[in-house]
Design a protein around this motif. Structure first.
Motif, PDB file in Angstrom:
ATOM      1  N   ILE A 112     165.424  80.422  82.238  1.00  0.00           N
ATOM      2  CA  ILE A 112     165.151  81.848  82.409  1.00  0.00           C
ATOM      3  C   ILE A 112     164.141  82.319  81.366  1.00  0.00           C
ATOM      4  CG2 ILE A 112     166.153  84.164  82.190  1.00  0.00           C
ATOM      5  CD1 ILE A 112     168.717  83.021  83.442  1.00  0.00           C
ATOM      6  N   PHE A 113     164.299  81.834  80.138  1.00  0.00           N
ATOM      7  CA  PHE A 113     163.342  82.171  79.078  1.00  0.00           C
ATOM      8  C   PHE A 113     161.942  81.682  79.425  1.00  0.00           C
ATOM      9  CE2 PHE A 113     161.037  80.573  75.342  1.00  0.00           C
ATOM     10  CZ  PHE A 113     160.822  81.760  74.668  1.00  0.00           C
ATOM     11  N   LEU A 114     161.834  80.429  79.881  1.00  0.00           N
ATOM     12  CA  LEU A 114     160.525  79.882  80.243  1.00  0.00           C
ATOM     13  C   LEU A 114     159.909  80.627  81.418  1.00  0.00           C
ATOM     14  CD1 LEU A 114     161.084  76.003  79.980  1.00  0.00           C
ATOM     15  CD2 LEU A 114     159.908  77.505  78.368  1.00  0.00           C
ATOM     16  N   PHE A 115     160.733  80.939  82.408  1.00  0.00           N
ATOM     17  CA  PHE A 115     160.259  81.661  83.590  1.00  0.00           C
ATOM     18  C   PHE A 115     159.787  83.057  83.196  1.00  0.00           C
ATOM     19  CE2 PHE A 115     160.592  83.826  87.698  1.00  0.00           C
ATOM     20  CZ  PHE A 115     159.987  82.886  88.519  1.00  0.00           C
ATOM     21  N   GLY A 116     160.531  83.694  82.290  1.00  0.00           N
ATOM     22  CA  GLY A 116     160.145  85.012  81.821  1.00  0.00           C
ATOM     23  C   GLY A 116     158.844  84.978  81.032  1.00  0.00           C
ATOM     24  N   ALA A 117     158.703  83.958  80.174  1.00  0.00           N
ATOM     25  CA  ALA A 117     157.484  83.819  79.375  1.00  0.00           C
ATOM     26  C   ALA A 117     156.276  83.574  80.276  1.00  0.00           C
ATOM     27  CB  ALA A 117     157.641  82.665  78.390  1.00  0.00           C
ATOM     28  N   LEU A 118     156.446  82.721  81.288  1.00  0.00           N
ATOM     29  CA  LEU A 118     155.354  82.434  82.226  1.00  0.00           C
ATOM     30  C   LEU A 118     154.981  83.688  83.016  1.00  0.00           C
ATOM     31  CD1 LEU A 118     153.491  80.350  83.558  1.00  0.00           C
ATOM     32  CD2 LEU A 118     155.333  79.833  85.171  1.00  0.00           C
ATOM     33  N   THR A 119     155.987  84.433  83.466  1.00  0.00           N
ATOM     34  CA  THR A 119     155.733  85.676  84.198  1.00  0.00           C
ATOM     35  C   THR A 119     154.951  86.667  83.341  1.00  0.00           C
ATOM     36  OG1 THR A 119     157.795  85.415  85.460  1.00  0.00           O
ATOM     37  CG2 THR A 119     156.817  87.612  85.402  1.00  0.00           C
ATOM     38  N   PHE A 120     155.373  86.790  82.089  1.00  0.00           N
ATOM     39  CA  PHE A 120     154.704  87.720  81.165  1.00  0.00           C
ATOM     40  C   PHE A 120     153.237  87.341  80.986  1.00  0.00           C
ATOM     41  CE2 PHE A 120     153.207  88.860  76.952  1.00  0.00           C
ATOM     42  CZ  PHE A 120     153.508  90.213  76.892  1.00  0.00           C
ATOM     43  N   LEU A 121     152.972  86.062  80.746  1.00  0.00           N
ATOM     44  CA  LEU A 121     151.599  85.621  80.491  1.00  0.00           C
ATOM     45  C   LEU A 121     150.717  85.817  81.723  1.00  0.00           C
ATOM     46  CD1 LEU A 121     152.266  82.358  78.444  1.00  0.00           C
ATOM     47  CD2 LEU A 121     151.368  84.532  77.593  1.00  0.00           C
ATOM     48  N   LEU A 122     151.234  85.458  82.893  1.00  0.00           N
ATOM     49  CA  LEU A 122     150.452  85.594  84.127  1.00  0.00           C
ATOM     50  C   LEU A 122     150.101  87.048  84.402  1.00  0.00           C
ATOM     51  CD1 LEU A 122     152.233  83.047  86.510  1.00  0.00           C
ATOM     52  CD2 LEU A 122     149.941  82.852  85.535  1.00  0.00           C
ATOM     53  N   ILE A 123     151.090  87.934  84.303  1.00  0.00           N
ATOM     54  CA  ILE A 123     150.851  89.352  84.578  1.00  0.00           C
ATOM     55  C   ILE A 123     149.940  89.958  83.517  1.00  0.00           C
ATOM     56  CG2 ILE A 123     151.940  91.622  84.766  1.00  0.00           C
ATOM     57  CD1 ILE A 123     154.370  90.246  85.960  1.00  0.00           C
ATOM     58  N   PHE A 124     150.127  89.545  82.268  1.00  0.00           N
ATOM     59  CA  PHE A 124     149.315  90.098  81.185  1.00  0.00           C
ATOM     60  C   PHE A 124     147.845  89.753  81.361  1.00  0.00           C
ATOM     61  CE2 PHE A 124     147.334  89.830  76.972  1.00  0.00           C
ATOM     62  CZ  PHE A 124     147.567  91.116  76.509  1.00  0.00           C
ATOM     63  N   PHE A 125     147.559  88.476  81.601  1.00  0.00           N
ATOM     64  CA  PHE A 125     146.160  88.068  81.741  1.00  0.00           C
ATOM     65  C   PHE A 125     145.531  88.615  83.020  1.00  0.00           C
ATOM     66  CE2 PHE A 125     147.507  84.522  78.856  1.00  0.00           C
ATOM     67  CZ  PHE A 125     146.698  84.897  77.798  1.00  0.00           C
ATOM     68  N   PHE A 126     146.312  88.649  84.092  1.00  0.00           N
ATOM     69  CA  PHE A 126     145.787  89.176  85.356  1.00  0.00           C
ATOM     70  C   PHE A 126     145.512  90.674  85.249  1.00  0.00           C
ATOM     71  CE2 PHE A 126     146.531  91.182  89.509  1.00  0.00           C
ATOM     72  CZ  PHE A 126     145.555  90.540  90.256  1.00  0.00           C
ATOM     73  N   SER A 127     146.498  91.427  84.695  1.00  0.00           N
ATOM     74  CA  SER A 127     146.317  92.875  84.571  1.00  0.00           C
ATOM     75  C   SER A 127     145.214  93.220  83.582  1.00  0.00           C
ATOM     76  CB  SER A 127     147.633  93.534  84.144  1.00  0.00           C
ATOM     77  OG  SER A 127     148.069  93.029  82.897  1.00  0.00           O
ATOM     78  N   THR A 128     145.077  92.417  82.521  1.00  0.00           N
ATOM     79  CA  THR A 128     144.010  92.661  81.542  1.00  0.00           C
ATOM     80  C   THR A 128     142.635  92.512  82.189  1.00  0.00           C
ATOM     81  OG1 THR A 128     145.375  91.866  79.701  1.00  0.00           O
ATOM     82  CG2 THR A 128     142.998  91.896  79.356  1.00  0.00           C
ATOM     83  N   ALA A 129     142.481  91.438  82.963  1.00  0.00           N
ATOM     84  CA  ALA A 129     141.204  91.211  83.643  1.00  0.00           C
ATOM     85  C   ALA A 129     140.899  92.309  84.650  1.00  0.00           C
ATOM     86  CB  ALA A 129     141.234  89.850  84.334  1.00  0.00           C
ATOM     87  N   LEU A 130     141.948  92.778  85.340  1.00  0.00           N
ATOM     88  CA  LEU A 130     141.761  93.805  86.361  1.00  0.00           C
ATOM     89  C   LEU A 130     141.501  95.178  85.747  1.00  0.00           C
ATOM     90  CD1 LEU A 130     141.838  94.165  89.459  1.00  0.00           C
ATOM     91  CD2 LEU A 130     144.250  94.794  89.233  1.00  0.00           C
ATOM     92  N   LEU A 131     142.242  95.501  84.690  1.00  0.00           N
ATOM     93  CA  LEU A 131     142.120  96.822  84.080  1.00  0.00           C
ATOM     94  C   LEU A 131     140.812  97.012  83.324  1.00  0.00           C
ATOM     95  CD1 LEU A 131     145.782  97.297  82.784  1.00  0.00           C
ATOM     96  CD2 LEU A 131     144.654  98.627  84.578  1.00  0.00           C
TER      97      LEU A 131
END
Length: 260
Positions: A112-131
């Motif tokens: 769950i920790f790994l899945f959460g960390a991966l989710t955070f990184l994916l959304i962060f980098f994707f949203s950063t690029a988009l924003l």
């Protein structure tokens, strides 16, 4: 529904207070002893502004104690779930015994920790690029906030596999997403928002009282911090138990309606 589940989270601790006290007394003593040992191994460095090892040669012992603390908390979580969900009578020493169930709980918690960390990184980098295309000045704080919210929503949904493991029931991550499909915000609220608000308020109020007693009366009152942490831990676990029980019952009702 929300008020009912919130009341159940608190009421469960009161109803099972005797069983919880008996099951958690040994873990409480062990964690208190570990906290006291930490005081001898860690010191606050004013230059660096953080805790550092008092002796570099003892840092591996500190790491071992941290791992031991994590294992004890896993045993606490399993014991509390079993008491609240299946009314099991757990002896003091049984609550610190590590079995296959606890190791499975540990493994799923790590996933769950790994899945959460991966989710955070994916959304962060994707949203950063988009924003960056639209709001270049506030990209980082907005991306960070969005990442945290989405990550907590995901974790709150898949974390219901933990009470299932504690009670020897089969529930995978896919099934967890399935039964929380129509209860996304409810899961987020009961696993993330509600326990966080109550925990912060309780720790702030009673933390001030304990700090006052420590300064005015005796340093021994610092031991009450361990008791306060134990209560907060049990309360957070209770919230997870309550939402798991509710979602399982709702899933069973839906299955029966489909079969009819």
């Amino acid at each position: 529904m929300y008020s009912f589940l919130m009341n159940e989270s608190l009421k469960n601790l009161i109803i099972h207070r005797v069983a919880l006290f008996k099951a958690l007394i040994i873990p409480f003593i062990l964690l208190t002893m570990i906290n006291m040992i930490f005081d001898n191994f860690m010191i606050y460095d004013e230059v660096q502004g953080r805790l550092v090892f008092a002796n570099e040669e003892e840092k591996y012992l500190v790491y071992f104690l941290l791992f031991l603390t994590f294992l004890i908390n896993i045993s606490i979580a399993v014991s509390v779930h079993r008491i609240l969900l299946i009314n099991e009578d757990i002896s003091p020493w049984q609550s610190v015994k590590t079995t296959k169930r606890e190791w499975k709980f540990f493994f799923k918690s790590f996933l769950i920790f790994l899945f959460g960390a991966l989710t955070f990184l994916l959304i962060f980098f994707f949203s950063t690029a988009l924003l960056k295309i639209f709001i270049a000045n506030f990209t980082f704080p907005v991306s960070l906030l969005l990442s945290l919210i989405f990550t907590l929503i995901v974790i709150s949904r898949i974390s219901i596999v933990l009470p299932a493991i504690a009670t020897d029931e089969e529930l995978g991550f896919y099934e967890a997403f399935s039964i929380t499909k129509n209860y996304k915000f409810l899961s987020f609220y009961m696993v993330g928002i509600f326990p966080t608000i109550i925990s912060v308020l309780v720790f702030f109020v009673y933390g001030l009282i304990i700090n006052f007693l420590t300064v005015v009366v005796s340093n021994y009152f610092e031991l009450l911090y361990s008791l306060l942490n134990m209560f907060i831990t049990a309360f957070v676990i209770s919230c997870l138990s309550v939402i798991y029980k509710y979602l399982k019952e709702e899933s069973l009702k839906n299955t029966e309606q489909i079969e009819e």
